[in-house]
Design a protein around this motif. Structure first.
Motif, PDB file in Angstrom:
ATOM      1  N   GLN A 148       0.765  -1.193   0.033  1.00  0.00           N
ATOM      2  CA  GLN A 148      -0.043   0.102  -0.111  1.00  0.00           C
ATOM      3  C   GLN A 148       0.737   1.174  -0.040  1.00  0.00           C
ATOM      4  O   GLN A 148       0.962   2.014   0.949  1.00  0.00           O
ATOM      5  CB  GLN A 148      -0.902   0.119   1.251  1.00  0.00           C
ATOM      6  N   SER A 149       1.599   1.437  -0.986  1.00  0.00           N
ATOM      7  CA  SER A 149       2.482   2.514  -1.451  1.00  0.00           C
ATOM      8  C   SER A 149       1.848   3.760  -1.763  1.00  0.00           C
ATOM      9  O   SER A 149       0.558   3.537  -2.297  1.00  0.00           O
ATOM     10  CB  SER A 149       3.451   2.188  -2.235  1.00  0.00           C
ATOM     11  N   PRO A 150       2.371   4.977  -1.207  1.00  0.00           N
ATOM     12  CA  PRO A 150       1.679   6.248  -2.172  1.00  0.00           C
ATOM     13  C   PRO A 150       1.957   6.414  -3.493  1.00  0.00           C
ATOM     14  O   PRO A 150       1.341   7.131  -4.200  1.00  0.00           O
ATOM     15  CB  PRO A 150       2.006   7.279  -1.354  1.00  0.00           C
ATOM     16  N   VAL A 151       2.764   5.403  -4.132  1.00  0.00           N
ATOM     17  CA  VAL A 151       3.013   5.639  -5.370  1.00  0.00           C
ATOM     18  C   VAL A 151       2.444   4.410  -6.296  1.00  0.00           C
ATOM     19  O   VAL A 151       2.339   3.215  -5.977  1.00  0.00           O
ATOM     20  CB  VAL A 151       4.579   5.322  -5.636  1.00  0.00           C
ATOM     21  N   LEU A 152       1.844   4.969  -7.646  1.00  0.00           N
ATOM     22  CA  LEU A 152       1.306   3.786  -8.365  1.00  0.00           C
ATOM     23  C   LEU A 152       1.949   3.807  -9.746  1.00  0.00           C
ATOM     24  O   LEU A 152       2.766   4.597 -10.047  1.00  0.00           O
ATOM     25  CB  LEU A 152      -0.308   4.433  -8.746  1.00  0.00           C
ATOM     26  N   ARG A 153       1.939   2.604 -10.202  1.00  0.00           N
ATOM     27  CA  ARG A 153       2.604   2.449 -11.651  1.00  0.00           C
ATOM     28  C   ARG A 153       1.543   2.367 -12.470  1.00  0.00           C
ATOM     29  O   ARG A 153       0.553   1.746 -12.286  1.00  0.00           O
ATOM     30  CB  ARG A 153       3.276   1.208 -11.634  1.00  0.00           C
ATOM     31  N   ILE A 154       1.347   3.087 -13.615  1.00  0.00           N
ATOM     32  CA  ILE A 154       0.143   3.111 -14.579  1.00  0.00           C
ATOM     33  C   ILE A 154       1.198   2.743 -15.953  1.00  0.00           C
ATOM     34  O   ILE A 154       1.835   3.229 -16.188  1.00  0.00           O
ATOM     35  CB  ILE A 154      -0.180   4.565 -14.735  1.00  0.00           C
ATOM     36  N   ILE A 155       0.267   2.114 -16.576  1.00  0.00           N
ATOM     37  CA  ILE A 155       0.614   1.667 -17.991  1.00  0.00           C
ATOM     38  C   ILE A 155      -0.643   2.031 -18.835  1.00  0.00           C
ATOM     39  O   ILE A 155      -1.844   1.682 -18.428  1.00  0.00           O
ATOM     40  CB  ILE A 155       0.799   0.121 -18.126  1.00  0.00           C
ATOM     41  N   VAL A 156      -0.625   2.729 -20.010  1.00  0.00           N
ATOM     42  CA  VAL A 156      -1.626   2.983 -20.659  1.00  0.00           C
ATOM     43  C   VAL A 156      -1.685   2.109 -21.991  1.00  0.00           C
ATOM     44  O   VAL A 156      -0.616   2.099 -22.595  1.00  0.00           O
ATOM     45  CB  VAL A 156      -1.547   4.565 -21.211  1.00  0.00           C
ATOM     46  N   GLU A 157      -2.374   1.449 -22.092  1.00  0.00           N
ATOM     47  CA  GLU A 157      -2.790   0.339 -23.255  1.00  0.00           C
ATOM     48  C   GLU A 157      -3.692   0.892 -24.588  1.00  0.00           C
ATOM     49  O   GLU A 157      -4.334   1.792 -24.134  1.00  0.00           O
ATOM     50  CB  GLU A 157      -3.131  -0.957 -22.694  1.00  0.00           C
ATOM     51  N   ASN A 158      -3.331   0.568 -25.563  1.00  0.00           N
ATOM     52  CA  ASN A 158      -4.310   0.952 -26.857  1.00  0.00           C
ATOM     53  C   ASN A 158      -4.090   2.482 -27.021  1.00  0.00           C
ATOM     54  O   ASN A 158      -5.001   3.234 -26.842  1.00  0.00           O
ATOM     55  CB  ASN A 158      -5.644   0.630 -26.427  1.00  0.00           C
ATOM     56  N   LEU A 159      -2.810   2.674 -27.149  1.00  0.00           N
ATOM     57  CA  LEU A 159      -2.652   4.202 -27.182  1.00  0.00           C
ATOM     58  C   LEU A 159      -2.696   4.828 -28.475  1.00  0.00           C
ATOM     59  O   LEU A 159      -1.543   4.904 -29.206  1.00  0.00           O
ATOM     60  CB  LEU A 159      -0.869   4.302 -26.601  1.00  0.00           C
ATOM     61  N   PHE A 160      -3.953   4.962 -29.075  1.00  0.00           N
ATOM     62  CA  PHE A 160      -4.218   5.299 -30.219  1.00  0.00           C
ATOM     63  C   PHE A 160      -4.381   6.951 -30.189  1.00  0.00           C
ATOM     64  O   PHE A 160      -4.306   7.536 -31.230  1.00  0.00           O
ATOM     65  CB  PHE A 160      -5.591   4.981 -30.636  1.00  0.00           C
ATOM     66  N   TYR A 161      -3.943   7.451 -29.102  1.00  0.00           N
ATOM     67  CA  TYR A 161      -4.122   9.185 -28.935  1.00  0.00           C
ATOM     68  C   TYR A 161      -3.232   9.192 -27.816  1.00  0.00           C
ATOM     69  O   TYR A 161      -3.150   8.642 -27.017  1.00  0.00           O
ATOM     70  CB  TYR A 161      -5.572   9.385 -28.607  1.00  0.00           C
ATOM     71  N   PRO A 162      -2.380  10.387 -28.118  1.00  0.00           N
ATOM     72  CA  PRO A 162      -1.193  10.561 -26.939  1.00  0.00           C
ATOM     73  C   PRO A 162      -1.958  11.186 -25.635  1.00  0.00           C
ATOM     74  O   PRO A 162      -2.917  11.692 -25.624  1.00  0.00           O
ATOM     75  CB  PRO A 162      -0.653  11.842 -27.679  1.00  0.00           C
ATOM     76  N   VAL A 163      -1.291  10.564 -24.438  1.00  0.00           N
ATOM     77  CA  VAL A 163      -1.711  11.000 -23.443  1.00  0.00           C
ATOM     78  C   VAL A 163      -0.556  11.652 -22.445  1.00  0.00           C
ATOM     79  O   VAL A 163       0.594  10.951 -22.522  1.00  0.00           O
ATOM     80  CB  VAL A 163      -1.908   9.483 -22.609  1.00  0.00           C
ATOM     81  N   SER A 164      -0.856  12.743 -22.222  1.00  0.00           N
ATOM     82  CA  SER A 164       0.419  13.463 -21.508  1.00  0.00           C
ATOM     83  C   SER A 164       0.224  13.548 -19.936  1.00  0.00           C
ATOM     84  O   SER A 164      -0.622  12.984 -19.441  1.00  0.00           O
ATOM     85  CB  SER A 164       0.132  15.007 -22.046  1.00  0.00           C
ATOM     86  N   LEU A 165       1.416  14.050 -19.614  1.00  0.00           N
ATOM     87  CA  LEU A 165       1.450  14.113 -17.881  1.00  0.00           C
ATOM     88  C   LEU A 165       0.307  14.988 -17.580  1.00  0.00           C
ATOM     89  O   LEU A 165      -0.226  14.713 -16.509  1.00  0.00           O
ATOM     90  CB  LEU A 165       2.742  14.973 -17.638  1.00  0.00           C
ATOM     91  N   GLU A 166      -0.148  16.078 -18.127  1.00  0.00           N
ATOM     92  CA  GLU A 166      -1.380  16.829 -17.626  1.00  0.00           C
ATOM     93  C   GLU A 166      -2.548  16.207 -17.554  1.00  0.00           C
ATOM     94  O   GLU A 166      -3.267  16.238 -16.722  1.00  0.00           O
ATOM     95  CB  GLU A 166      -1.487  18.131 -18.557  1.00  0.00           C
ATOM     96  N   VAL A 167      -2.664  15.127 -18.604  1.00  0.00           N
ATOM     97  CA  VAL A 167      -4.100  14.423 -18.622  1.00  0.00           C
ATOM     98  C   VAL A 167      -3.974  13.412 -17.534  1.00  0.00           C
ATOM     99  O   VAL A 167      -5.102  13.205 -16.636  1.00  0.00           O
ATOM    100  CB  VAL A 167      -4.139  13.560 -19.885  1.00  0.00           C
TER     101      VAL A 167
END
Length: 518
Positions: A148-167
């Motif tokens: 239960q860390s405060p840090v999450l690891r996120i993977i974005v699959e099906n990246l047909f459209y750019p995802v930015s840090l802001e999003v």
């Protein structure tokens, strides 16, 4: 047929379920429509858990409907406000949530409620941290164990459209204060590490967002706990950001992690963004309606509206637009002042200017130091009660708050606070960034001089008109204390009234919302 509702409105307990279509005032019972038949009780309970404890659940499977009862009306209001902008999806189907005209659920005598009660106990137990989570239990004293860390690891699959840090920042900020984000590409996948101020926020985000699409039918989030417990960000640029340190250099696209951290996930030496120039992009014009709420994107999108084709259109906002001005509506014009709004919104960021609108005094514009702080203030204060009214907070289309011209009649409704000594977030890396919590009935008091007793502080709050339910000094540090008042609304008002109150001996009381209760 059983009576499973209690309504206080007409003293009549025998009202049965009706369509519940009319928009009702706030209630802690929420009506959920279009529930897919195969949905489990636990899936419905987890819709409510990020906002507070779920106290009861009733599923009407034949009607594809359900009722969720939250433990508090505040939690229900926050939940409805959030899901109004971001339609929740269960089993890839949109479900619709609104206030019920019932005040509480009575399910004691109903058949088949065993599963609902089991789901409530299980999901709420995870929520309060006293059950196994990620393979490890929490310690008996409430301390969090690995998994239960405060840090999450996120993977974005099906990246047909750019995802930015802001999003990512906008989506994950709905669940708590995001301190740091690092994005990188590994195994040809766009990934990110994101650190919250509190592991509980990370848990809520993981439960709610894992498997969700950012945009319709693409950009699927996979969310898990990281083995890391904190992130070390060296540069603030389009690949990494430390929101507590606005003084970091941009580093011109150098790797944003130190070598030890890079080794921790075997990432390549140069961490590259998936698309050149992807940073700051919002969804393209004409892209289908977003899966998660992409409204009011900092630094990218203007207000969204549905065009007749069912596609999204943008209104005159270039990628460079900075959304740091908030529009606050439904204020109480008799009780509100620029100073009061400055103090309240100052809990979530540094307020530079406040303008109460001359012709429409229930509306105000508030200019924050930056878009991140505006987003934080909006997500924490929208739907809260202030002076007896539920306020609405949205991002304004204005880029700045104009000061009145020389000699222009203003009745003191516009104030410039940019040079105020009361800003909480001026110092880069200030620990205040890690102590940002939603409004709660318990306030955290600090900067208390040694001569001040608990009775003096309790009398200060009671004498200003507040109900003091509990008080305690911190054992390790008597400069700090917690005080519990009668309601969240009282606590909001008390913070406005008593933050910076002069306690003598050159000490001014500091007041903020607490994450813990007494």
């Amino acid at each position: 047929m059983h009576n499973f509702f209690s309504t206080h409105s007409n003293g009549n307990d025998s009202r049965h379920f009706k369509g519940d279509r009319s928009p009702c005032g706030p209630s802690r019972v929420l009506h959920v429509r279009k529930v897919p038949i195969e949905v489990s009780e636990a899936e419905l309970v987890s819709l409510g858990v990020p906002f507070g404890r779920v106290s009861n659940l009733l599923m009407l499977k034949g009607k594809n409907q359900a009722f969720i009862e939250m433990a508090s009306e505040e939690a229900a209001i926050t939940m409805v406000n959030y899901y109004t902008t971001a339609t929740p999806h269960v089993r890839n189907q949109p479900v619709y949530i609104q206030y019920s005209n019932h005040r509480e659920l009575k399910t004691d005598n109903l058949p088949n409620q065993g599963r609902a009660q089991a789901a409530l106990q299980a999901v709420n137990a995870v929520h309060s941290g006293n059950m196994t989570l990620g393979g490890t239990a929490s310690g008996g004293d409430g301390t969090l164990m690995p998994g239960q860390s405060p840090v999450l690891r996120i993977i974005v699959e099906n990246l047909f459209y750019p995802v930015s840090l802001e999003v990512l920042h906008q989506i994950f900020s709905k669940f708590g204060t995001v301190l740091k984000i690092i994005t990188f590409t590994k195994n040809n996948q766009f990934q990110a590490l994101l650190q919250y101020s509190d592991p509980m926020n990370a848990h809520h985000a993981k439960v709610t967002l894992d498997g969700q699409n950012i945009y319709n039918a693409c950009c699927t989030l996979r969310v898990e706990f990281s083995k890391l417990t904190s992130l070390n960000v060296k540069y603030n640029n389009d690949k990494s950001r430390d929101f507590t340190r606005l003084d970091l250099p941009s580093g011109d696209g150098q790797p944003s992690m130190d070598p030890a951290m890079t080794a921790a996930f075997g990432a390549p030496g140069i961490i590259s963004s998936p698309y050149a120039g992807a940073a700051g992009f919002g969804p393209a014009i004409g892209f289908p309606q977003a899966g998660l709420s992409m409204h009011t994107m900092p630094g990218a999108l203007g207000p969204l509206s549905m065009a007749p084709s069912g596609r999204m259109t943008l209104h005159g906002m270039g990628p460079g637009a900075v959304h740091s001005v908030l529009l606050v509506s439904n204020l109480n014009p008799d009780s509100i002042s620029p100073h009061g709004l400055f103090i309240l919104f100052g809990v979530y960021g540094d307020v530079h200017r406040v303008k109460i609108l001359f012709n429409k005094k229930e509306n105000a514009l508030i200019q924050m130091a930056d878009a991140t702080q505006a987003q934080l203030a909006m997500s924490h204060l929208n739907g809260q009660r202030l002076h007896g009214k539920v306020i609405r907070v949205t991002i304004s289309k204005h880029q700045t708050v104009q000061l009145p011209r020389e000699g222009q009649e203003d009745q003191g409704l516009t104030k410039d606070f940019s040079g105020s000594p009361l800003h909480r977030f001026k110092k880069p890396g200030s620990k205040n960034f890690q102590n940002i919590f939603p409004p709660s009935a318990t306030l955290h008091l600090s900067n208390i001089p040694p001569s001040i007793t608990d009775d003096i502080l309790k009398d200060l709050f009671a004498g200003t008109g507040y109900t003091v339910k509990a008080f305690k000094f911190f054992q390790k540090d008597r400069k700090m204390a917690l005080i519990q008042l009668g309601s969240v609304e009282e606590a909001i008002q008390a913070l406005i009234d008593l933050h910076n109150h002069d306690l003598g001996e050159n000490h001014h009381l500091r007041v903020s919302f607490s994450k813990s209760t007494i």
